[in-house]
Write a protein that holds these residues in place. Sequence first.
Motif, mmCIF file in Angstrom:
data_model
loop_
_atom_site.group_PDB
_atom_site.id
_atom_site.type_symbol
_atom_site.label_atom_id
_atom_site.label_comp_id
_atom_site.label_asym_id
_atom_site.label_seq_id
_atom_site.Cartn_x
_atom_site.Cartn_y
_atom_site.Cartn_z
ATOM 1 N N PHE A 101 2.645 8.712 -5.159
ATOM 2 C CA PHE A 101 1.806 7.845 -4.314
ATOM 3 C C PHE A 101 0.390 8.428 -4.271
ATOM 4 O O PHE A 101 -0.008 9.033 -3.279
ATOM 5 C CB PHE A 101 2.399 7.742 -2.904
ATOM 6 N N PRO A 102 -0.376 8.233 -5.342
ATOM 7 C CA PRO A 102 -1.686 8.891 -5.428
ATOM 8 C C PRO A 102 -2.684 8.463 -4.356
ATOM 9 O O PRO A 102 -3.641 9.182 -4.099
ATOM 10 C CB PRO A 102 -2.195 8.497 -6.816
ATOM 11 N N LEU A 103 -2.482 7.307 -3.724
ATOM 12 C CA LEU A 103 -3.422 6.878 -2.675
ATOM 13 C C LEU A 103 -2.811 7.015 -1.278
ATOM 14 O O LEU A 103 -3.326 6.445 -0.309
ATOM 15 C CB LEU A 103 -3.866 5.435 -2.904
ATOM 16 N N PRO A 123 0.824 -1.221 0.000
ATOM 17 C CA PRO A 123 0.000 0.000 0.000
ATOM 18 C C PRO A 123 0.855 1.267 0.000
ATOM 19 O O PRO A 123 2.009 1.248 0.426
ATOM 20 C CB PRO A 123 -0.788 -0.107 1.304
ATOM 21 N N ASP A 124 0.265 2.343 -0.472
ATOM 22 C CA ASP A 124 0.963 3.633 -0.434
ATOM 23 C C ASP A 124 1.211 4.024 1.032
ATOM 24 O O ASP A 124 0.398 3.717 1.909
ATOM 25 C CB ASP A 124 0.117 4.702 -1.132
ATOM 26 N N PRO A 138 -8.074 14.202 -1.774
ATOM 27 C CA PRO A 138 -9.429 13.775 -1.383
ATOM 28 C C PRO A 138 -9.582 13.667 0.141
ATOM 29 O O PRO A 138 -8.635 13.315 0.836
ATOM 30 C CB PRO A 138 -9.561 12.393 -2.036
ATOM 31 N N ARG A 150 -1.904 8.388 2.443
ATOM 32 C CA ARG A 150 -2.669 9.143 3.448
ATOM 33 C C ARG A 150 -1.738 10.198 4.030
ATOM 34 O O ARG A 150 -0.547 9.949 4.210
ATOM 35 C CB ARG A 150 -3.139 8.263 4.593
ATOM 36 N N LEU A 161 -7.149 4.939 9.890
ATOM 37 C CA LEU A 161 -6.272 4.141 9.023
ATOM 38 C C LEU A 161 -6.800 2.727 8.807
ATOM 39 O O LEU A 161 -6.230 1.961 8.023
ATOM 40 C CB LEU A 161 -4.861 4.050 9.637
ATOM 41 N N ALA A 162 -7.884 2.400 9.494
ATOM 42 C CA ALA A 162 -8.484 1.063 9.410
ATOM 43 C C ALA A 162 -7.478 -0.016 9.811
ATOM 44 O O ALA A 162 -7.311 -1.031 9.124
ATOM 45 C CB ALA A 162 -9.052 0.795 8.017
ATOM 46 N N ALA A 176 -10.904 11.570 2.102
ATOM 47 C CA ALA A 176 -10.636 10.278 2.748
ATOM 48 C C ALA A 176 -9.145 10.034 2.965
ATOM 49 O O ALA A 176 -8.762 9.128 3.703
ATOM 50 C CB ALA A 176 -11.219 9.152 1.899
ATOM 51 N N GLN A 177 -8.314 10.843 2.342
ATOM 52 C CA GLN A 177 -6.867 10.602 2.429
ATOM 53 C C GLN A 177 -6.148 11.588 3.344
ATOM 54 O O GLN A 177 -4.922 11.609 3.368
ATOM 55 C CB GLN A 177 -6.244 10.667 1.025
#
Lengths: 339, 323
Positions: free
Chosen positions: B137-139, B10-11, B217, B141, B244-245, B219-220
């Motif tokens: 890293f477009p996704l 993950p990013d 966004p 956080r 961060l789940a 959510a990030q």
Amino acid sequence: MDSLIEQTPATNAREPASGELVSDPLFVLAPPRSFTSVVGTMLGQHPQMYGLPETHLFGCATMAEWWAACEEQTFPRAHGLLRAVGELFFGGQTEATIRQASGWLRRRSHFTTGMLMETLAARVRPRIVVDKTPSVVYRVKFLERVRDLFPRARYIHLLRHPRAHGESVMKFIEEFRKRHGPIPESHWLLHLCTYPDLSPAASGVVERSRELDPQKGWYVLNHNIDEFFKSLPDEQKLCVRGEDLLQSPDEPLRRIAEWLGVRADAEAIDEMKHPERSRYACFGPPGARYGNDTFFLESPALRPARAKSQSLDGPLSWRDDGREFSAKVRELAQRFGYE
Amino acid sequence: MNVDASPPVPDPIFVLCPPLSFSSHFAAMLGQHPQLYAIPEAHLFVAETLQEWWDTCAKTSFNMSHGLVRAVSELFYGEQNETTVQLAHAWLRRRLPFTSGYIIELLAERVYPRALVEKSPSMIFHLESMQRVARMFPLARFIHLVEHPRRHGEAVVAAIKGAVAHHPNRVPQWLRQLVCFSAAHTDESSQEHVELDPQQAWLALNKNIGDFLEAVPEAQKLRVRTEDDLRDPDVGLASITEWLAIRSDAEAIDAMKHPERSPYARFGPEGARYGDDAAFLRSPSLPEPPAELDDLDTPFSWRDDGGGFSLEVRALARTFGYD
């Protein structure tokens, strides 16, 4: 939001380690509007092959150059590769995976375009990658770059009758104007039919012809491939007439499969007759809608009717002066088996 | 064919804040969560490639390379000592043409399945550096870590006084810039006297972060006040882990309250001593919460002219929930 953590590593997501053997790809070479989308996708449906959308990699030496070229182009040049990376490395083609693919490609700006292709090829191994990007035929040096990076690659020169090709280009221009209005002068479609003459250097000439005559583009780009083919060993090259393949696909597909040394049984041939089953045979998500010919994306199934027979004689429908094909175009077309 | 393989690493999670804003403790706390891994300050995103980063390291007035060298030593050579630091230098030299994002990807892959946490304050000085992170890293956080401007100002003044006391002619440029934020003070060699006014840096750098996050966004991104985490770490940390789940159970939260357990929460070996705020390296345990609430109205303790916060600083601080 989905957990960041509940994912398992894709240990093979990285580029291949030194010494790992990846089959050199199969390249389908042809000018735009020459059945490359449907034929490239058909070949990619063979159980031992994997067809990519248009990657447009080999006009550039590095991925940094590729990104710069994408930002300058009048067409969505990045879409095909974004879709392929989204599909192959991030598990699908969604808005989110396209964003991930964009980051993945940005982080690899230092890669050569060949290294990027090798990474894709490693990902689909043992299937053979099929690349069918028409932009690679615009310069012999692009083709030579492919040969230098993949010395054992195989190449299919996909042919189309110059009359059908020209009519297809003109139809596409008309359709584009209907949908989007005037076409910018720098657009690849206008570029394709405003070559000033039939010399190989015409591709780079800034001063374009004012009349629309796609036979010149047909000639220069096919001539580029023809010249490039002279540098290849016989076993690495094959010429295929698109019309033969689309009208009666079984025999030409079997011949291609045998030449490639992959399965040529009925089941494998039948798979290739269903290009519409490709993961790329539809419009992509926002951020990567295209990556292939629009008409193909709208209607990707095999349609033999569109490959009807044509003649080299008679006036050209896109000209109002009654002129016919030039002698050089006729000569090259005849050498390709057209009448 | 390998196309059915699971999704890749993950990013990362990036902590954005001005220097001396508790970020060392905060990132180390995050990194102690069993599903996260915090590296020291890598400062990678000031450059597009590792070659550019390497060249920049040679010019800076602080030990910019130490954090990344320590991370590579630890992650690829198993520990941090003089030998592994040498090996890490060579590892990096061999990768000079790589993009900075690719280096982070290699580190993230190495710590997988933990997610990487990065917190280099250098990236917030220029919008371009943060945009580079988002492009690569477009996704990712982003946690915007904010601190009361008075608390931050006091930390900056204490740091510069400490630096002047030790090496009056070798005060790092970044620290001088924090004390008196101005484009005119970007000359690494200049040691001219500057007036103490850290509120300008607090304002400019937090605005940089805000400008960048506008395009990210919802959510990030998450804003966290350091004081909240210090006063009630159980609640503050749980809200972050939920966002961060990742695990929010008592064991995971308790692990986060021990930043001193990070392999980077001490001075490194010869050749890579730092990589983080020196005050954190000396005293990495979770600090005591502030004894009293800071306010925006009292004159500065570090000036004797009765000066206080500008209207702009007060306005931004209020949007962060400070009075």
